[in-house]
Design a protein around this motif. Structure first.
Motif, short mmCIF file in Angstrom:
data_model
loop_
_atom_site.label_atom_id
_atom_site.label_comp_id
_atom_site.label_asym_id
_atom_site.label_seq_id
_atom_site.Cartn_x
_atom_site.Cartn_y
_atom_site.Cartn_z
N PRO A 320 14.37 12.54 1.67
CA PRO A 320 13.54 12.93 2.73
C PRO A 320 14.60 12.38 4.03
O PRO A 320 15.31 11.36 4.00
CB PRO A 320 12.59 11.76 2.68
N LYS A 321 14.17 13.18 5.18
CA LYS A 321 14.95 12.73 6.41
C LYS A 321 14.39 11.66 7.24
O LYS A 321 13.20 11.65 7.25
CB LYS A 321 15.39 14.15 7.04
N PRO A 322 15.16 10.94 7.71
CA PRO A 322 14.45 9.77 8.45
C PRO A 322 14.18 10.52 9.91
O PRO A 322 14.52 11.52 10.23
CB PRO A 322 15.60 9.10 8.79
N PRO A 323 12.82 10.04 10.53
CA PRO A 323 12.48 10.48 11.79
C PRO A 323 13.33 10.42 12.92
O PRO A 323 14.04 9.51 12.87
CB PRO A 323 11.21 9.55 12.03
N PRO A 324 13.63 11.24 13.85
CA PRO A 324 14.47 11.19 14.87
C PRO A 324 14.10 10.13 15.91
O PRO A 324 12.88 9.66 15.80
CB PRO A 324 14.32 12.58 15.84
#
Length: 364
Positions: A320-324
């Protein structure tokens, strides 16, 4: 006068008895060497005799000075103390090479044939036939053919491992009896040995997931932790079994490639059966866990190959990509810029104050 292997028996009867046992050994072991091995016999009085070993048992050795001629029985310790076989290194060369190169399946077959074909040497101290049986059993362990070890332990050459090989071989031989029990499905001896090697836990230590073990060589520890994983897995304690497999891998990585490989395979087997990774909508966390393990195993340990049952999992997990990062409001940014002062304002003020010094008296 030379006494036979049994001092109460006449020499002729003794030689006949040993000859009969040698023939029986030939049929059982499928020997092809005429039941004689050229060797040097070291006597208790320091003398040496060159000839041929025709048979041996726990009491002594049947030895002939002339090939094919009836032999003479010499008792161990009081008459004969050691035997040096002329061709032992040549007989063992290929099997030893296969073992050292990690070709354990080939080594198992070659060592087994040597032990079977030269069983007449089984009761000679430090003999190569008994050593061959030891490494036959070791090769079975290292290839995961644990169900075959119990039968190998019942062979005549295996029976002489505790008494005819040195202390170097004994710790692993005792452990191999546990592997035989595991292979036959009898976990009681395995449990008993594991418990005997554990340190009793008291107080807050009881909360630890993994047991603490008494001090032992690392080679033994990795096997004990792996066997404990198998015990827990058989009992349905999959979380504890996984912890033991990971512990085994941590201990064996870089030290024992075979045990590292087996521990990763054990962990993969458990994770692949997890219902959370099955179906059309698997649990993302559980899926990433087995994908990471399978991808690591395939590419770092198995040279790009993996069991077909785990092939679908051997992909790089989609993490999962971290939130901007949150962006500041435009007005707040400008306000902050307006409030900011040059860093050297205070320094300039201090410098100005330093110039307003009173003039010294007497100077115009």
């Amino acid at each position: 006068m030379k006494y036979g292997l049994f001092s109460s028996l006449p020499q002729a009867f003794l030689v006949a008895a040993l000859a009969v046992s040698a023939v029986a050994g030939t049929a059982e072991a499928q020997q092809s060497n005429s039941n004689e091995l050229s060797a040097m016999l070291l006597m208790a009085d320091g003398k040496r005799q060159r000839g041929f070993v025709q048979n041996s048992n726990e009491n002594g050795v049947l030895f002939s000075l002339v090939q094919g001629a009836p032999g003479t029985g010499y008792r161990w310790e009081t008459e004969a103390v050691a035997v040096a076989f002329d061709d032992s290194d040549e007989i063992m060369r290929e099997a030893r090479a296969a073992f050292l190169q990690g070709q354990y399946d080939a080594a198992a077959e070659q060592f087994s044939q040597i032990a079977d074909q030269h069983v007449i040497a089984a009761h000679v101290p430090n003999n190569f036939a008994t050593e061959a049986r030891y490494y036959h059993i070791e090769s079975l362990r290292l290839t995961g053919r644990w169900e075959e070890i119990a039968a190998a332990l019942e062979t005549p050459t295996a029976k002489t491992i505790p008494t005819k090989l040195t202390e170097f071989y004994q710790p692993q031989f005792k452990l191999n009896q546990l592997w035989a029990a595991l292979g036959s499905g009898n976990l009681d001896p395995v449990k008993a040995e594991i418990e005997a090697r554990q340190i009793p836990q008291t107080g807050s230590a009881k909360l630890l997931n993994s047991p603490a073990y008494r001090e032992m060589p690392m080679r033994e520890l990795v096997q004990i932790t792996f066997l404990n994983a198998k015990v827990n897995e058989a009992a349905g304690e999959t979380d504890q079994a996984l912890a033991d497999y990971y512990r085994t891998f941590s201990f064996s990585y870089g030290n024992d490639p075979v045990m590292a490989d087996l521990s990763l395979k054990g962990a993969l087997a458990i994770q692949s059966k997890n219902p959370a990774v099955q179906g059309e909508e698997p649990n993302p966390t559980a899926l990433r866990q087995i994908q990471s393990l399978a991808f690591l195993y395939k590419n770092a340990f198995a040279k790009g190959t993996i069991d077909p049952a785990y092939e679908a999992f051997a992909v790089k997990p989609d993490l999962p990509k971290p939130p901007p990062p949150k962006e500041k409001a435009e007005g707040a940014a400008e306000e902050g810029a307006a409030d900011a002062k040059p860093a050297d304002d205070a320094a300039k003020t201090d410098d100005k104050k330093g110039d307003d010094k009173p003039k010294e008296e007497g100077k115009k």
